[in-house]
Design a protein around this motif. Structure first.
Motif, PDB file in Angstrom:
ATOM      1  N   UNK A 504      37.937 -74.331   1.238  1.00 18.36           N
ATOM      2  CA  UNK A 504      39.286 -74.206   0.682  1.00 18.36           C
ATOM      3  C   UNK A 504      39.288 -74.038  -0.831  1.00 18.36           C
ATOM      4  N   UNK A 505      38.347 -74.652  -1.511  1.00 19.13           N
ATOM      5  CA  UNK A 505      38.394 -74.759  -2.968  1.00 19.13           C
ATOM      6  C   UNK A 505      37.517 -73.714  -3.651  1.00 19.13           C
ATOM      7  N   UNK A 506      38.044 -73.177  -4.757  1.00 19.34           N
ATOM      8  CA  UNK A 506      37.278 -72.280  -5.621  1.00 19.34           C
ATOM      9  C   UNK A 506      37.474 -72.737  -7.055  1.00 19.34           C
ATOM     10  N   UNK A 507      36.395 -73.123  -7.715  1.00 23.35           N
ATOM     11  CA  UNK A 507      36.479 -73.596  -9.096  1.00 23.35           C
ATOM     12  C   UNK A 507      36.385 -72.439 -10.075  1.00 23.35           C
ATOM     13  N   UNK A 508      37.202 -72.517 -11.119  1.00 19.34           N
ATOM     14  CA  UNK A 508      37.216 -71.522 -12.186  1.00 19.34           C
ATOM     15  C   UNK A 508      37.113 -72.270 -13.507  1.00 19.34           C
ATOM     16  N   UNK A 509      36.041 -72.049 -14.235  1.00 20.84           N
ATOM     17  CA  UNK A 509      35.814 -72.768 -15.492  1.00 20.84           C
ATOM     18  C   UNK A 509      36.676 -72.148 -16.590  1.00 20.84           C
ATOM     19  N   UNK A 510      37.903 -72.641 -16.694  1.00 27.22           N
ATOM     20  CA  UNK A 510      38.850 -72.091 -17.667  1.00 27.22           C
ATOM     21  C   UNK A 510      39.985 -73.079 -17.874  1.00 27.22           C
ATOM     22  N   UNK A 511      40.774 -72.816 -18.916  1.00 27.86           N
ATOM     23  CA  UNK A 511      41.968 -73.616 -19.176  1.00 27.86           C
ATOM     24  C   UNK A 511      43.128 -73.108 -18.317  1.00 27.86           C
ATOM     25  N   UNK A 512      44.281 -73.762 -18.446  1.00 33.91           N
ATOM     26  CA  UNK A 512      45.403 -73.493 -17.553  1.00 33.91           C
ATOM     27  C   UNK A 512      45.934 -72.063 -17.684  1.00 33.91           C
ATOM     28  N   UNK A 513      46.009 -71.545 -18.884  1.00 39.77           N
ATOM     29  CA  UNK A 513      46.675 -70.258 -19.120  1.00 39.77           C
ATOM     30  C   UNK A 513      45.723 -69.075 -19.218  1.00 39.77           C
ATOM     31  N   UNK A 514      44.440 -69.277 -18.985  1.00 41.42           N
ATOM     32  CA  UNK A 514      43.501 -68.161 -19.037  1.00 41.42           C
ATOM     33  C   UNK A 514      43.738 -67.219 -17.859  1.00 41.42           C
ATOM     34  N   UNK A 515      43.740 -65.905 -18.077  1.00 41.75           N
ATOM     35  CA  UNK A 515      43.944 -64.962 -16.963  1.00 41.75           C
ATOM     36  C   UNK A 515      42.849 -65.112 -15.911  1.00 41.75           C
ATOM     37  N   UNK A 516      43.232 -65.021 -14.660  1.00 43.41           N
ATOM     38  CA  UNK A 516      42.260 -65.111 -13.569  1.00 43.41           C
ATOM     39  C   UNK A 516      41.607 -63.745 -13.367  1.00 43.41           C
ATOM     40  N   UNK A 517      40.279 -63.661 -13.465  1.00 43.28           N
ATOM     41  CA  UNK A 517      39.608 -62.367 -13.246  1.00 43.28           C
ATOM     42  C   UNK A 517      39.809 -61.888 -11.808  1.00 43.28           C
ATOM     43  N   UNK A 518      39.844 -60.582 -11.647  1.00 46.21           N
ATOM     44  CA  UNK A 518      40.112 -60.020 -10.325  1.00 46.21           C
ATOM     45  C   UNK A 518      39.024 -60.372  -9.318  1.00 46.21           C
TER      46      UNK A 518
END
Length: 539
Positions: A504-518
């Protein structure tokens, strides 16, 4: 001539002309009369908006300067009359300027034709103009399709009805919560609905919308929701385009509390080759209304209806993609349309109340909780648990907004609570107190390496977990809730729970407002994929 001049006076602002035929894209160029008079109107409008939000300070100042006396009120009325005369003169001069501008007159003539006859060709031609959205004709209504409209929309829960005595006793608190939510409350929850923020980001919205219309051949539309609010939408159709293998799937994007489709999360699925439908919350940019939960439910409902009945997509081909507070709108839609294809939640929380308690002064805790529960009960987890389709939760490991600690850390990220509550609903026998404690510790790992070491230490074998799920599904059902786990020992429960967390989970090393890469927009895992006819072993 007088009628035409009057239409020019009351006509919409024209911002940009989109390329069509021999005409290249360009910003609309008003003549001097229209330009300077419109600037006066903008200044007066900004001052009015600013004075509205600072009215307590202004009222205090006027009181101290004795403006609430007869003489003071007369002086104030003279000042207001002067401003009104200047404003009326500015509107008239702007109309004269527009009347002498051939490009604006051609646009206004087309707009009149669309409002009067409304043919498909005229609607196609009006897409070549970017103008004030309040004058845009309605493209789709919530009641255009047949159905049972007596069924109420699903919204946040309200307090149970009280008796007369309890109502009278609670009246002071009720009045206070109404004042709080009507003044600062909703603006803190949805700052994008304030005029000041809208004015600040307006140039970026104009530029972003221009790119969507010109570069991506977007189609703008106005949808009329059940409550009468007008919803501003943008559709990017990738069906049948070369190298758009995902174009048959539609991603409906739900923005954050200060997000707009013009500069929001639409870019992520668009770069991934999906068809995309973006929309603005009620009160945001071109959309009208106030973003209360009931209005959010009506808005996202008409957006889904538009996708189904006007754009021609099927429910199983629609993916709801939400960022931050947009998770509330997305899960409302998922709850109302249980056959929808999938839900992807990025940087989303489980419930707004714990976040508000962590961010606000402790002395205000009581009134904050009551106000939110009564008027802004954004319980994302409750909505999500009533959806049985595929779900992906993207957690940002450096998120500074949806954490309850002073500094960002994964342990206090409310995305953890969202995932645990979802798993508790879907696997009630598996997620007992001991397993929940193990999962919470697993989710609190500070980095991916630590999570991997915990995964390895728990001796999780993916193939064995897959076989256990396949065996249960083949013998019972793939419909949630799954009662798998009541006959498993604690270590085995932990292994299966860790395996499901990673599904279910996918971690993204970023802050709240950073654009999500495609490349991180990955469609969710579907437990129905685990179905098989042959089962060799179990955990």
């Amino acid at each position: 001539m007088a009628a035409s001049l009057w239409k020019n006076i009351l006509g919409p602002r024209l911002y940009r002309v989109i390329s069509h035929g021999q005409t290249r894209s360009h910003d609309y160029q008003p003549n001097a009369l229209e330009h300077y008079s419109d600037n006066i109107i903008k200044i007066v409008s900004f001052c009015w908006s600013f004075s509205y939000y600072t009215s307590p300070i202004i009222a205090t100042y006027l009181y101290r300067k004795s403006y609430f006396t007869i003489v003071g009120l007369l002086s104030a009325s003279k000042f207001a009359s002067t401003i009104l005369i200047v404003l009326c003169g500015a509107y008239f001069i702007r109309g004269v300027g527009r009347f002498g501008n051939a490009e604006y007159c051609a646009f206004l003539s087309l707009l009149d034709q669309v409002k009067n006859t409304n043919t498909i060709e005229q609607r196609r031609r009006i897409q070549h103009y970017d103008f004030e959205f309040s004058h845009w004709p309605v493209d789709f209504r919530w009641d255009e399709v047949s159905g049972d409209f007596s069924k109420p929309l699903i919204t946040s829960s309200k307090s149970a009805p009280q008796g007369l005595l309890q109502t009278v006793i609670a009246l002071p608190c009720t009045l206070l919560t109404n004042v709080v939510i009507g003044t600062v409350g909703r603006r803190l929850v949805y700052p994008g609905s304030t005029g000041l923020l809208g004015a600040a980001v307006w140039p970026a919205l104009l530029e972003g919308r221009g790119k969507l219309l010109e570069k991506d051949n977007g189609t703008r539309a106005k949808l009329l929701a059940r409550d009468g609010n007008e919803i501003d939408t943008m559709f990017l159709d990738r069906r049948g385009r070369p190298n758009s293998y995902n174009g048959h799937k539609l991603v409906i994007c739900c923005e954050g509390n200060a997000g707009f489709y013009e500069v929001g999360c639409m870019v992520t699925p668009n770069e991934g080759g999906y068809s995309v439908l973006g929309w603005n919350h009620p009160g945001f940019a071109g959309s009208t209304g106030i973003p209360y939960p009931e209005n959010e439910a009506n808005a996202v409902d008409v957006v889904v209806q538009y996708a189904l009945n006007r754009l021609g997509f099927h429910l199983e081909d629609i993916v709801l993609f939400a960022w931050s507070i947009g998770g509330f709108s997305a899960t409302l839609a998922a709850e109302r349309y249980p056959d929808i294809g999938a839900v992807v939640l990025d940087a989303t929380f489980d419930d707004i109340v714990p976040l508000a308690i962590a961010k606000m002064p402790e002395t205000l805790m009581g009134i904050i909780v009551r106000t939110l529960r009564e008027h802004m009960n954004l319980n994302v987890a409750s909505n999500l648990c009533r959806y049985n389709g595929p779900v992906r939760i993207i957690r940002r490991t450096k998120d500074e907004v949806i954490t309850t600690s002073e500094f960002p850390d994964t342990a206090s990220n409310r995305g953890n609570d969202l995932l645990i509550k979802l798993m508790k609903c879907r696997y009630p026998q598996l997620m007992d107190e001991d397993t929940i404690a193990d999962v919470r510790q697993f989710l609190s790992a500070p980095d991916q390496l630590t999570m991997l070491s915990m995964y390895t230490a728990a001796e999780v074998e993916d193939s064995e977990c897959q076989r256990a799920l396949k065996k249960y599904i083949n013998e019972h059902t793939a419909t949630y809730p799954l009662n798998i786990g009541n006959d498993l020992v604690v270590p085995t429960k932990r292994q299966l729970a860790f395996y499901l967390v990673c599904k279910y989970l996918l971690d993204f090393e970023a802050t709240h407002c950073s654009p999500l890469p495609s490349h991180m927009f990955i469609l969710p895992w579907d437990i129905r994929e685990e179905e098989d006819t042959e089962v060799e072993t179990t955990i």
